[in-house]
Scaffold this motif. Structure first.
Motif, short mmCIF file in Angstrom:
data_model
loop_
_atom_site.label_atom_id
_atom_site.label_comp_id
_atom_site.label_asym_id
_atom_site.label_seq_id
_atom_site.Cartn_x
_atom_site.Cartn_y
_atom_site.Cartn_z
N THR A 194 0.83 -1.21 0.00
CA THR A 194 0.00 0.00 0.00
C THR A 194 0.86 1.25 0.00
O THR A 194 0.58 2.23 -0.70
N GLU A 230 -7.06 0.67 -1.40
CA GLU A 230 -7.35 -0.55 -0.67
C GLU A 230 -8.70 -0.39 0.05
O GLU A 230 -8.99 0.65 0.61
N ASP A 232 -5.10 -1.41 -5.43
CA ASP A 232 -4.59 -1.96 -4.19
C ASP A 232 -5.54 -3.06 -3.69
O ASP A 232 -6.63 -2.77 -3.22
N GLU A 233 -5.13 -4.29 -3.85
CA GLU A 233 -5.88 -5.46 -3.40
C GLU A 233 -7.35 -5.44 -3.79
O GLU A 233 -8.23 -5.41 -2.92
MG LIG Z 1 -2.11 -2.77 1.93
#
Ligand SMILES: [Mg+2]
Ligand SMILES: Nc1ncnc2c1ncn2[C@@H]1O[C@H](COP(=O)(O)OP(=O)(O)OP(=O)(O)O)[C@@H](O)[C@H]1O
Lengths: 266, 344
Positions: free
Chosen positions: A48, A95, A172-173
């Motif tokens: 991140t 994220e 992010d993810e």
């Molecule tokens: Mg992260």
């Protein structure tokens, strides 16, 4: 592929939060136009943080790039405001699928188009495109984003970023906390855009199996350092990657798969 | 204007353009003909000024999510600016001096908003508190601002617009009503514009707003300026149309809290909220006073009565917010939906 120009170049990057927490010390990464690059690593590895640095979001979070180089398409990222990066085609998705809860799905999407500086007709065309990619959003265009399911919120967040007509989309993810089928749908759309339009993607994932399946290249972060880098195929074949991230070399299915995990969304 | 595809019209202002029209007919047609001086002076004019201040604060706190405790300071800036403009530029028409007063307040808001580029939440609230105290200090110390009147008390000029005198209770009500109507329209245009959406985006998620290209710093400053503009004009109305004679203490921290309560009670992030909250805050104490006098008799100690009133008011606010944290606006929405369902 090697002829494609490098869109994002990260060299020996170091990041410190609040003058004390050393989150990154020595990260190298290159993203060429047209490829999908996966950024993998355990909790707290610094994924991140790296993506925040790429969008120059760190100053607003009391973080600071203390050494190294960070260039997007010839620009020094640390000297370019986030909104200018967006207009230059570098758009990110945070994220934990952050929508603007109080705005409807469509208003969320429009915000992404206007943020880039699109005119009305462009916004309208892009809306239809995003609704085409994520039909579920079309059905819920009038609904406040805060009332969507997790998967729908992730789609709205990605759709909003696509409204910015990115050249490099940073995610992010995107799979975090979502059902496998939704994750599949999202990755199918992203991979489709990559193939059809040459959209360049930099994706952080804890789900290494998933990431290596879709990416061309991958970089493994460990404790704030880039520990390994290479083509997805070569990483998949490496014993250490398999045992560390893919749940054992002999019998990958037996160990707890990384997608069965952890932690509520932030 | 509507070429941009938008989601359904927000439920904020025109729940029904019809209802709004009816409200305007009532406010402009029926009330001025039938109202008493008491109604204008004790209820409607302060209601309008406070609702306008609430509207201004709602732009900042409700829409952009920036907490401010400096509303009274911006009201004071507006009031004293309007006073000075009409004093030092005698030829200036009233609408112009109100407008300019709003701009002066907007400048003050811009300055007060600078810390918002760094601070958030309670820290930001504390920095607006500093503005509150600075303005109080300036009003008491700089005699020029109040034309060297003792302890900063100023008296409003006569309200004359285009040669017509509005210097009676009904006239002052009409002036307030017109100003509030126009500014509500402007605020509505603002919150339904892309800039208004950006305010909400920053409130809901500042980092995500940055990431889609919102110019966060500029938008926050704009929120401060627009909010202070409206609050400043509300302050000028408070001084010119309602109190007529004001002292700096009338714009103290209590007033800031009052405006904040109005917005919270009415409903953050809705335009109606400011009006509902102001109605609650203005009307309820009067009702309670009547009730108290009726129950306890006139002989009752007025200090005690006032304290009981405050406690009851406080308890009512708590009860309301537990029942509906989104305030009266949401409560009414819900009641409206229930009625609609029953009718269907
Ligand atoms: Mg992260
Ligand atoms: N805002 C912040 N302030 C201070 N330290 C931070 C901040 N954000 C992250 N860190 C620290 O930086 C390090 C890297 O965190 P980061 O969030 O980048 O990891 P990650 O790889 O994204 O982890 P995850 O998979 O859990 O999301 C951690 O040690 C974390 O504690």
């Amino acid at each position: 592929m090697s002829a494609a120009p490098t869109l994002l170049q990260v060299e020996a990057l170091e990041v410190v939060y609040g003058g004390a927490v050393h989150a990154l010390h020595g990260v190298d990464l290159a993203v060429r136009a047209g490829e999908i690059v996966a950024l993998v690593g355990a909790n707290g590895a610094g994924k991140t943080t790296l993506l925040r640095a790429v969008s120059n979001l760190l100053p607003a979070l009391r973080g600071q790039v203390t050494a190294g180089r960070l260039a997007y398409d010839g620009r020094d990222v640390t000297r370019t405001r986030t909104d200018a990066l967006v207009r230059a085609g570098l758009v990110g998705v945070l994220e934990g699928r952050h929508c603007f809860r109080g705005l409807s799905v469509q208003e969320n999407l429009v915000a992404g188009g206007l943020g880039r500086g699109s005119g009305r007709s462009d916004v309208r065309a892009d809306l239809e495109r995003v609704y085409g990619l994520f039909p579920r959003l079309a059905a819920k265009r009038e609904v406040a984003a805060g009332l969507l399911s997790g998967g729908e919120q992730q789609m709205a967040a990605i759709g909003r970023a696509l409204m910015g007509r990115p050249r490099l989309l940073v995610l992010d993810e995107p799979s975090m906390g979502l059902a496998p089928r939704v994750v599949e749908e999202i990755y199918r759309v992203l991979a489709g855009l990559n193939r059809a339009e040459g959209l360049t993607l930099l994706v952080a994932e804890q789900n290494v199996r998933l990431a290596l399946r879709h990416a061309h290249h991958a970089v493994v972060l460990e404790n704030g350092r880039s520990a390994l880098a290479g083509s997805a195929a070569s990483l998949r074949a490496r014993d250490d990657v398999r045992s560390l991230y893919l749940g054992g070399a002999e019998c990958p299915e037996a160990a707890a798969p990384p997608e069965a995990r952890r932690r509520a969304p932030a | 204007m509507d070429a941009l595809p938008r989601a359904a019209p927000r439920p904020h202002l025109p729940a029904g353009a019809l209802g709004l029209g009816a409200l305007l007919v009532l406010a402009y047609g029926i009330v001025p003909l039938t109202g008493t001086s008491y109604l204008f002076e004790a209820l409607l004019t302060p209601f309008l000024a406070l609702a306008l201040a609430g509207l201004g604060l709602n732009l900042l706190t409700g829409y952009a999510g920036l907490l401010s405790l400096g509303s009274a300071a911006f009201m004071a800036v507006g009031a004293y600016a309007a006073f000075n403009l009409s004093l030092r530029l005698p030829g200036l028409p009233l609408p112009a001096s109100l407008l300019l007063a709003g701009f002066v307040a907007a400048l003050a808001g811009l300055a007060a908003g600078l810390p918002a580029l760094r601070l958030r939440g309670f820290y930001l609230a504390v920095s607006t508190l500093a503005v509150q105290f600075f303005v109080a200090w300036a009003l008491n110390r700089i005699g020029w601002i109040s034309d060297d009147s003792p302890s900063g008390v100023i008296t409003a000029p006569r309200l004359v617009v285009a040669g017509l005198s509005f210097d009676d209770p009904r006239g002052r009500y009409l002036v307030s009503l017109t100003v509030v109507t126009l500014l509500t329209l402007v605020a509505w245009r603002l919150v339904s514009s892309p800039t208004g959406r950006n305010l909400v985006a920053i409130r809901d998620n500042e980092t995500a707003a940055r990431l889609v290209g919102v110019k966060v710093a500029r938008t926050k400053l704009l929120a401060f300026a627009a909010s202070s503009f409206v609050i400043g004009i509300a302050g000028a109305l408070w001084a010119f149309a309602y109190l007529r004679t004001v002292e700096p203490a009338g714009f103290n921290l209590d007033r800031s809290f009052q405006i904040l309560f109005i917005v919270i009670i009415g409903g953050l992030g809705t335009l109606r909220g400011a009006f509902l909250g102001a109605g609650f805050i203005v009307v309820l104490p009067l009702l309670l006073a009547r009730l108290g006098a009726a129950l306890l008799g006139d002989g009752f100690d007025s200090g005690t009565l006032e304290m009981v009133q405050r406690i009851v008011l406080g308890a009512l606010i708590v009860a309301l917010l537990i029942r509906e944290p989104a305030g009266l606006a949401a409560l009414l929405d819900r009641a409206g939906r229930r009625l609609g369902r029953r009718a269907a």
